[in-house]
Design a protein around this motif. Structure first.
Motif, mmCIF file in Angstrom:
data_model
loop_
_atom_site.group_PDB
_atom_site.id
_atom_site.type_symbol
_atom_site.label_atom_id
_atom_site.label_comp_id
_atom_site.label_asym_id
_atom_site.label_seq_id
_atom_site.Cartn_x
_atom_site.Cartn_y
_atom_site.Cartn_z
ATOM 1 N N ALA A 95 -7.176 9.302 -9.603
ATOM 2 C CA ALA A 95 -7.922 9.393 -10.635
ATOM 3 C C ALA A 95 -8.872 10.715 -10.339
ATOM 4 N N THR A 96 -9.397 10.866 -9.356
ATOM 5 C CA THR A 96 -10.277 11.990 -9.008
ATOM 6 C C THR A 96 -9.680 13.031 -9.085
ATOM 7 N N GLU A 99 -8.548 14.442 -12.682
ATOM 8 C CA GLU A 99 -9.333 14.722 -13.631
ATOM 9 C C GLU A 99 -9.452 16.171 -13.845
ATOM 10 N N ASN A 102 -12.086 18.421 -12.037
ATOM 11 C CA ASN A 102 -12.174 18.326 -10.695
ATOM 12 C C ASN A 102 -11.001 18.892 -10.109
#
Length: 195
Positions: A95-96, A99, A102
Motif C-alpha cells: 500500500a505504501t 501510493e 510515495n
C-alpha cells in the motif's frame, strides 16, 4: 500571551518535510537544494539548518515521516499468529509503495542510491535496516513459538518476503497489490514451516 513557538516550529517542520517530498519527486535528489526546500516551505534556510545538517538528512526524515517511523524504531505486530502479522506488514508495504506521491518519492531516492553510496548507506541505516531487523526478529519469535522451522535463517527469510515485492515495484513487471503480497507470503511460509 503570544503565539505558541512549539506549534509554529511543528508547522514549519511539517512544511519542510512536505516540500522536500514534493520537490524530490518533481526534480530528483541531485537537483534538490536547501534553498529550494526553504522557498517551497516558506521558511528561511537557517530554519532548515537549525534542524538538519544536509539535504539528505531532511530527505530521510521526510521518508521516515511517510512511513510513520522514528529513526531506528520499527514496531511489527505480534498477535501470536506469525502468518497474520506478516500478511499485515506485506500488505502495508504494498500500500505504501503504490501510493502515488510515495511512489514518486521512493523512485527518486532509488535512482539516487544507484550512484551515491553515501545516500545509499544512509537509506539502509536509517530506514531499511530497522525495518528488516524488526521483521527478522518477528520471524525469530515465530521460530521460538514453533511456527517456523528452527533451521531457518530469519534474515534470509525476510529477503525472500520483501525481495519479490520490491522487484515487482521497481521493474513494474506486473500488478502490485494485496493478492500478490498474499501469494508471496503463502509461498515463502511453505518453506518456513516446521519440517
Amino acid at each position: 500571551m503570544g503565539p505558541d513557538a512549539s506549534r509554529r516550529s511543528d508547522r514549519a517542520r511539517r512544511a519542510i518535510l512536505s516540500a522536500t517530498r514534493d520537490l524530490v519527486a518533481e526534480v530528483g535528489y541531485t537537483r534538490l537544494t536547501i534553498e529550494g526546500i526553504a522557498s517551497a516551505a516558506g521558511v528561511g534556510k537557517q530554519t532548515i539548518y537549525r534542524w538538519w545538517h544536509s539535504k539528505a538528512a531532511v530527505l530521510f526524515d521526510a521518508i521516515l515521516e511517510v512511513n510513520s517511523q522514528e529513526e531506528g524504531r520499527v514496531a511489527l505486530p505480534d498477535t501470536g499468529d506469525l502468518e497474520s502479522d506478516l500478511r499485515l506488514v506485506l500488505r502495508g508495504t504494498v500500500a505504501t509503495l503504490i501510493e502515488p506521491a510515495n511512489d514518486r518519492l521512493q523512485r527518486a531516492v532509488t535512482a539516487e542510491i544507484q550512484t551515491d553510496t553515501v545516500v545509499a548507506e544512509e537509506l539502509v541505516r536509517r530506514l531499511l535496516r530497522p525495518q528488516l531487523d524488526a521483521c527478522a526478529e518477528r520471524i525469530k519469535i515465530g521460530i521460538r513459538a514453533g511456527q517456523v522451522d528452527g533451521s531457518v535463517d530469519a534474515g534470509l527469510a525476510v529477503e525472500l518476503l520483501f525481495g519479490p515485492i520490491f522487484h515487482r515495484w521497481l521493474l513494474r513487471t506486473g500488478e502490485l497489490d494485496q493478492t500478490f503480497a498474499d501469494g508471496v507470503l503463502d509461498m515463502v511460509l511453505k518453506g518456513l514451516r516446521p519440517r
